[in-house]
Write an enzyme that holds these catalytic residues in place. Structure first.
Site, PDB file in Angstrom:
ATOM      1  N   ASN A 266      36.464  48.725  36.603  1.00 31.70           N
ATOM      2  CA  ASN A 266      35.469  47.840  35.957  1.00 31.70           C
ATOM      3  C   ASN A 266      34.051  48.356  36.157  1.00 31.70           C
ATOM      4  O   ASN A 266      33.460  48.159  37.220  1.00 31.70           O
ATOM      5  CB  ASN A 266      35.617  46.422  36.492  1.00 31.70           C
ATOM      6  CG  ASN A 266      36.881  45.775  35.971  1.00 31.70           C
ATOM      7  OD1 ASN A 266      37.985  46.197  36.316  1.00 31.70           O
ATOM      8  ND2 ASN A 266      36.732  44.793  35.116  1.00 31.70           N
TER       9      ASN A 266
ATOM     10  N   TYR B  96      44.975  48.805  23.254  1.00 27.51           N
ATOM     11  CA  TYR B  96      43.861  49.578  23.821  1.00 27.51           C
ATOM     12  C   TYR B  96      44.381  50.530  24.905  1.00 27.51           C
ATOM     13  O   TYR B  96      44.139  51.741  24.860  1.00 27.51           O
ATOM     14  CB  TYR B  96      42.796  48.630  24.390  1.00 27.51           C
ATOM     15  CG  TYR B  96      41.760  49.346  25.206  1.00 27.51           C
ATOM     16  CD1 TYR B  96      40.891  50.246  24.613  1.00 27.51           C
ATOM     17  CD2 TYR B  96      41.668  49.145  26.591  1.00 27.51           C
ATOM     18  CE1 TYR B  96      39.952  50.920  25.369  1.00 27.51           C
ATOM     19  CE2 TYR B  96      40.732  49.810  27.343  1.00 27.51           C
ATOM     20  CZ  TYR B  96      39.880  50.712  26.732  1.00 27.51           C
ATOM     21  OH  TYR B  96      38.957  51.389  27.482  1.00 27.51           O
TER      22      TYR B  96
ATOM     23  N   SER C 172      41.208  54.913  30.951  1.00 23.73           N
ATOM     24  CA  SER C 172      41.004  53.536  31.416  1.00 23.73           C
ATOM     25  C   SER C 172      42.095  53.079  32.366  1.00 23.73           C
ATOM     26  O   SER C 172      43.258  53.516  32.274  1.00 23.73           O
ATOM     27  CB  SER C 172      41.001  52.614  30.193  1.00 23.73           C
ATOM     28  OG  SER C 172      41.037  51.269  30.582  1.00 23.73           O
TER      29      SER C 172
ATOM     30  N   LEU D 127      27.277  55.242  15.449  1.00 16.25           N
ATOM     31  CA  LEU D 127      26.437  54.046  15.605  1.00 16.25           C
ATOM     32  C   LEU D 127      27.157  52.771  15.148  1.00 16.25           C
ATOM     33  O   LEU D 127      26.519  51.780  14.808  1.00 16.25           O
ATOM     34  CB  LEU D 127      25.093  54.203  14.873  1.00 16.25           C
ATOM     35  CG  LEU D 127      24.232  55.399  15.302  1.00 16.25           C
ATOM     36  CD1 LEU D 127      22.931  55.452  14.495  1.00 16.25           C
ATOM     37  CD2 LEU D 127      23.898  55.331  16.802  1.00 16.25           C
TER      38      LEU D 127
ATOM     39  N   PHE E 181      37.964  32.732  33.807  1.00 15.02           N
ATOM     40  CA  PHE E 181      39.287  32.766  33.185  1.00 15.02           C
ATOM     41  C   PHE E 181      40.388  32.849  34.247  1.00 15.02           C
ATOM     42  O   PHE E 181      40.674  33.923  34.759  1.00 15.02           O
ATOM     43  CB  PHE E 181      39.399  33.956  32.233  1.00 15.02           C
ATOM     44  CG  PHE E 181      38.497  33.850  31.025  1.00 15.02           C
ATOM     45  CD1 PHE E 181      38.494  32.704  30.250  1.00 15.02           C
ATOM     46  CD2 PHE E 181      37.663  34.898  30.680  1.00 15.02           C
ATOM     47  CE1 PHE E 181      37.677  32.598  29.130  1.00 15.02           C
ATOM     48  CE2 PHE E 181      36.840  34.806  29.564  1.00 15.02           C
ATOM     49  CZ  PHE E 181      36.840  33.664  28.793  1.00 15.02           C
TER      50      PHE E 181
ATOM     51  N   ASP F  73      45.714  39.304  31.391  1.00 16.38           N
ATOM     52  CA  ASP F  73      44.880  39.716  32.533  1.00 16.38           C
ATOM     53  C   ASP F  73      45.717  39.741  33.819  1.00 16.38           C
ATOM     54  O   ASP F  73      46.195  38.699  34.254  1.00 16.38           O
ATOM     55  CB  ASP F  73      43.728  38.729  32.738  1.00 16.38           C
ATOM     56  CG  ASP F  73      42.487  39.065  31.933  1.00 16.38           C
ATOM     57  OD1 ASP F  73      42.454  40.151  31.317  1.00 16.38           O
ATOM     58  OD2 ASP F  73      41.554  38.246  31.934  1.00 16.38           O
TER      59      ASP F  73
ATOM     60  N   LYS G  98      44.695  54.768  24.966  1.00 15.09           N
ATOM     61  CA  LYS G  98      44.066  55.604  26.003  1.00 15.09           C
ATOM     62  C   LYS G  98      45.127  56.472  26.687  1.00 15.09           C
ATOM     63  O   LYS G  98      44.896  57.647  26.987  1.00 15.09           O
ATOM     64  CB  LYS G  98      43.343  54.725  27.025  1.00 15.09           C
ATOM     65  CG  LYS G  98      42.060  54.113  26.497  1.00 15.09           C
ATOM     66  CD  LYS G  98      40.987  55.183  26.296  1.00 15.09           C
ATOM     67  CE  LYS G  98      39.713  54.642  25.696  1.00 15.09           C
ATOM     68  NZ  LYS G  98      38.681  55.660  25.489  1.00 15.09           N
TER      69      LYS G  98
ATOM     70  N   ARG H  56      39.001  42.376  40.612  1.00 16.58           N
ATOM     71  CA  ARG H  56      38.769  43.641  39.903  1.00 16.58           C
ATOM     72  C   ARG H  56      37.943  44.558  40.796  1.00 16.58           C
ATOM     73  O   ARG H  56      37.228  44.114  41.697  1.00 16.58           O
ATOM     74  CB  ARG H  56      38.003  43.405  38.595  1.00 16.58           C
ATOM     75  CG  ARG H  56      38.805  42.641  37.543  1.00 16.58           C
ATOM     76  CD  ARG H  56      39.938  43.481  36.972  1.00 16.58           C
ATOM     77  NE  ARG H  56      40.696  42.776  35.953  1.00 16.58           N
ATOM     78  CZ  ARG H  56      41.696  41.929  36.206  1.00 16.58           C
ATOM     79  NH1 ARG H  56      42.046  41.662  37.456  1.00 16.58           N
ATOM     80  NH2 ARG H  56      42.343  41.353  35.219  1.00 16.58           N
TER      81      ARG H  56
HETATM   82  N1  UFG Z   1      36.251  37.179  33.259  1.00 18.99           N
HETATM   83  C1  UFG Z   1      35.854  35.854  33.356  1.00 18.99           C
HETATM   84  N2  UFG Z   1      34.879  35.425  32.494  1.00 18.99           N
HETATM   85  C2  UFG Z   1      34.309  36.230  31.551  1.00 18.99           C
HETATM   86  C3  UFG Z   1      34.729  37.574  31.460  1.00 18.99           C
HETATM   87  C4  UFG Z   1      35.707  38.021  32.330  1.00 18.99           C
HETATM   88  O1  UFG Z   1      36.347  35.103  34.186  1.00 18.99           O
HETATM   89  O2  UFG Z   1      33.437  35.773  30.790  1.00 18.99           O
HETATM   90  C5  UFG Z   1      37.244  37.682  34.221  1.00 18.99           C
HETATM   91  C6  UFG Z   1      38.441  38.331  33.556  1.00 18.99           C
HETATM   92  O3  UFG Z   1      39.450  37.390  33.312  1.00 18.99           O
HETATM   93  C7  UFG Z   1      38.809  39.372  34.605  1.00 18.99           C
HETATM   94  C8  UFG Z   1      37.470  39.783  35.224  1.00 18.99           C
HETATM   95  O4  UFG Z   1      36.608  38.690  34.963  1.00 18.99           O
HETATM   96  O5  UFG Z   1      39.593  38.811  35.604  1.00 18.99           O
HETATM   97  C9  UFG Z   1      36.887  41.034  34.624  1.00 18.99           C
HETATM   98  O6  UFG Z   1      36.902  40.922  33.218  1.00 18.99           O
HETATM   99  P1  UFG Z   1      36.196  41.975  32.255  1.00 18.99           P
HETATM  100  O7  UFG Z   1      36.420  41.497  30.861  1.00 18.99           O
HETATM  101  O8  UFG Z   1      34.810  42.206  32.694  1.00 18.99           O
HETATM  102  O9  UFG Z   1      37.000  43.312  32.521  1.00 18.99           O
HETATM  103  P2  UFG Z   1      38.580  43.576  32.435  1.00 18.99           P
HETATM  104  O10 UFG Z   1      39.072  43.700  33.829  1.00 18.99           O
HETATM  105  O11 UFG Z   1      39.282  42.634  31.557  1.00 18.99           O
HETATM  106  O12 UFG Z   1      38.545  44.913  31.618  1.00 18.99           O
HETATM  107  C10 UFG Z   1      38.388  46.149  32.217  1.00 18.99           C
HETATM  108  C11 UFG Z   1      37.752  47.112  31.227  1.00 18.99           C
HETATM  109  C12 UFG Z   1      38.672  47.301  30.049  1.00 18.99           C
HETATM  110  C13 UFG Z   1      40.041  47.688  30.520  1.00 18.99           C
HETATM  111  C14 UFG Z   1      40.575  46.718  31.533  1.00 18.99           C
HETATM  112  C15 UFG Z   1      41.879  47.171  32.099  1.00 18.99           C
HETATM  113  O13 UFG Z   1      36.515  46.601  30.794  1.00 18.99           O
HETATM  114  O14 UFG Z   1      38.151  48.306  29.224  1.00 18.99           O
HETATM  115  O15 UFG Z   1      39.655  46.594  32.590  1.00 18.99           O
HETATM  116  O16 UFG Z   1      42.704  46.077  32.293  1.00 18.99           O
HETATM  117  F1  UFG Z   1      40.899  47.701  29.464  1.00 18.99           F
END
Ligand code: UFG
Length: 315
Positions: A167, A138, A113, A33, A203, A279, A142, A216
């Site tokens: 994702n 991370y 992942s 938890l 971003f 990213d 994994k 993604r």
């Molecule tokens: N993004 C934004 N604004 C936000 C959040 C994310 O523009 O507020 C963008 C990120 O830059 C990225 C996309 O949206 O391009 C997706 O971002 P997430 O944070 O939702 O997911 P990620 O692709 O960064 O992460 C996922 C998994 C992770 C894993 C990663 C592998 O959630 O656990 O893919 O690269 F590590």
């Protein structure tokens, strides 16, 4: 089957536990938890509040398989506090694998992942045979856990499947994403759409993609849960297999914002920001292996992901 679900009070663990219960399995959840929620453990599952390092005390020979979700999953945090990631994600998996072997449990399904692949050489869909060169702790933990399971399969006969999630988003059976620190795109866009004064952030707008924002592969958590049910049936002692779980297609951040507008009928106030460190421009899965060997295929669209996540966020 009698199953142990580690991390079953977290987002993905709770959804999969609920699906497994609906399929008639007997589920014990092991969760400390630390990031999960007691009320996310589905009714019908037994909850043992303990650290995954203490799995030996919870496992017994009557358990037929383990689904291992417990772990730390924030990329940025893993850069700041790598020790916590190596301890929990690798040390925890080690403790669990050793406990499984000691108690004669020979089937394990693991949450790996897409982060194991790091920065892809091209925007082409990633295959399980592509180089895995993680770019943050991370992803490295994994990948290390995947290798650990492969060695346990060879040396100790443990059957294991590593499912490499792309994702994951959406909600299912009343369970969804409730992270205290929310970094993920879909829940953050929904917060902005809810109109509480929060603005979303985009971003990176200078990626070499169709609209400049990152691509993604968004997968509905119910489709992901279905892959776990199939992996559980397919896992066989002495063998370790890796499967990518994604749709094979991708959406840009702006396309996800459009989907949120369309589905919720709300505005999504958002500001353009610089790229987030580390990213990649494009991360899309090839799911050919999961299709061929597990008979799995995702069926839910991006709009369905957003609609279900919105319904969940609404309570
Ligand atoms: N993004 C934004 N604004 C936000 C959040 C994310 O523009 O507020 C963008 C990120 O830059 C990225 C996309 O949206 O391009 C997706 O971002 P997430 O944070 O939702 O997911 P990620 O692709 O960064 O992460 C996922 C998994 C992770 C894993 C990663 C592998 O959630 O656990 O893919 O690269 F590590």
């Amino acid at each position: 089957m009698r199953l142990l679900v580690t991390g079953g009070a977290g987002y993905i663990g709770s959804v999969v536990a609920a699906v497994l219960l609906a399929e008639g399995h007997e589920v014990t959840v092991l969760d400390d938890l630390s990031t999960g929620h007691r009320d996310a453990v589905p009714a019908g599952a037994r909850l043992v509040v303990a650290d995954v390092h203490d799995a030996a005390e919870v496992l017994d020979p009557s358990v037929e398989a383990v689904l291992h979700f417990a772990g730390k999953s924030l990329v940025g945090e893993s850069v700041e506090e790598p020790g916590a990631y190596w301890r929990t994600n690798v040390g925890g998996t080690l403790a669990l694998a050793e406990a499984a072997v000691r108690h004669g449990v020979r089937r394990l399904v693991f949450s790996s992942s897409a982060a194991t692949y790091g920065e892809p050489a091209s925007g082409a869909p990633l295959r399980e045979t592509d180089p895995a060169v993680p770019t943050n702790p991370y992803g490295a933990t994994k990948l290390a856990a995947d290798h650990l399971l492969a060695s346990w399969a060879r040396a100790h006969g443990l059957g294991a499947v590593s499912l490499r999630y792309f994702n994951v988003a959406g909600a299912h059976l009343g369970f969804g994403e409730r992270h205290t620190t929310e970094t993920h795109l879909v829940p953050n866009l929904l917060k902005a759409a809810a109109g509480n004064g929060e603005r979303a952030r985009v971003f990176g707008t200078d990626y070499p993609t169709r609209d400049g924002t990152a691509v993604r592969d968004y997968l509905h958590v119910a489709d992901l849960a279905d892959a776990h049910v199939r992996a559980l049936k397919a896992v066989e002692p002495e063998v370790h297999r890796v499967y990518n779980l994604g749709t094979g297609g991708g959406h840009t951040v702006r396309e996800v914002i459009d989907a949120v507008r369309r589905v919720t009928g709300r505005e999504v106030p958002a500001d353009d920001r610089p790229r987030r460190d580390g990213d990649p421009a494009v991360l899309v899965a090839s799911n050919d292996r999961a299709r061929e060997e597990l008979g799995w295929g995702p069926v839910r669209t991006l709009d369905r992901i957003v609609a279900d996540a919105w319904g969940f966020a609404d309570g």
